[in-house]
Design an enzyme around this catalytic site. Sequence first.
Site, short mmCIF file in Angstrom:
data_model
loop_
_atom_site.label_atom_id
_atom_site.label_comp_id
_atom_site.label_asym_id
_atom_site.label_seq_id
_atom_site.Cartn_x
_atom_site.Cartn_y
_atom_site.Cartn_z
N HIS A 63 86.47 0.70 -20.47
CA HIS A 63 87.20 -0.55 -20.68
C HIS A 63 88.27 -0.34 -21.73
CE1 HIS A 63 84.05 -0.73 -23.76
NE2 HIS A 63 84.77 -1.63 -24.40
N HIS A 65 89.04 -1.72 -24.70
CA HIS A 65 88.94 -1.96 -26.14
C HIS A 65 89.39 -0.70 -26.87
CE1 HIS A 65 85.90 -5.51 -25.94
NE2 HIS A 65 87.13 -5.95 -26.13
N ASP A 67 88.37 1.05 -29.37
CA ASP A 67 87.44 2.12 -29.71
C ASP A 67 87.10 3.01 -28.52
OD1 ASP A 67 86.08 -0.26 -28.83
OD2 ASP A 67 84.18 0.61 -29.47
N HIS A 68 87.64 2.69 -27.35
CA HIS A 68 87.44 3.50 -26.16
C HIS A 68 88.73 4.17 -25.67
CE1 HIS A 68 83.27 2.17 -25.20
NE2 HIS A 68 83.63 1.25 -26.08
N HIS A 140 80.66 -7.61 -20.19
CA HIS A 140 81.28 -7.35 -21.48
C HIS A 140 82.35 -8.44 -21.68
CE1 HIS A 140 81.87 -4.92 -24.96
NE2 HIS A 140 83.04 -4.42 -24.62
#
Length: 157
Positions: A63, A65, A67-68, A140
């Site tokens: 996804h 976000h 942090d990914h 999510h």
Amino acid sequence: MELEFLGTNAGTPSLQRNVTSMALRMFEERRTFWLFDCGEGTQHQILRSSLKLSKLEHIWITHLHGDHIFGLPGLMSSRSNQGGTTPLTVFGPPGLKSFLETSLNISQSRMEYEWTVVEHEGGMIYEDDEVKVESLKLEHRIDSYGYRVVEKDKAGS
């Protein structure tokens, strides 16, 4: 196939753990590895491992976000700077292509290899002679996908 966790922390890195990224080593099968998510610090973790960016074949983003994905433009640029010349395919949710094109264009990154983004919304998203990859939508805050890598049967096994 062998998994190597490069980052397992949620949201932000800590002194002991990096944000999300995982390598699927496929050296016996394909002489490559695949990367699942690419948070900040992924390049540093790869430098601490025996993985080589020139052997990276596919990246799978769960996804969008930060942090990914925030490590992704830098990792792709470094792959080019370190002699990566083979094609790279990045799979992920809608919006990923725009994120990468914008980041790489604004930074004037030069890619010495062909790269492709495959945006998807789940289902069967990849198949070749050795493996198939299916994706399923997860719960999510934003669209998020889990991946299932299935190794195909081999003759005589």
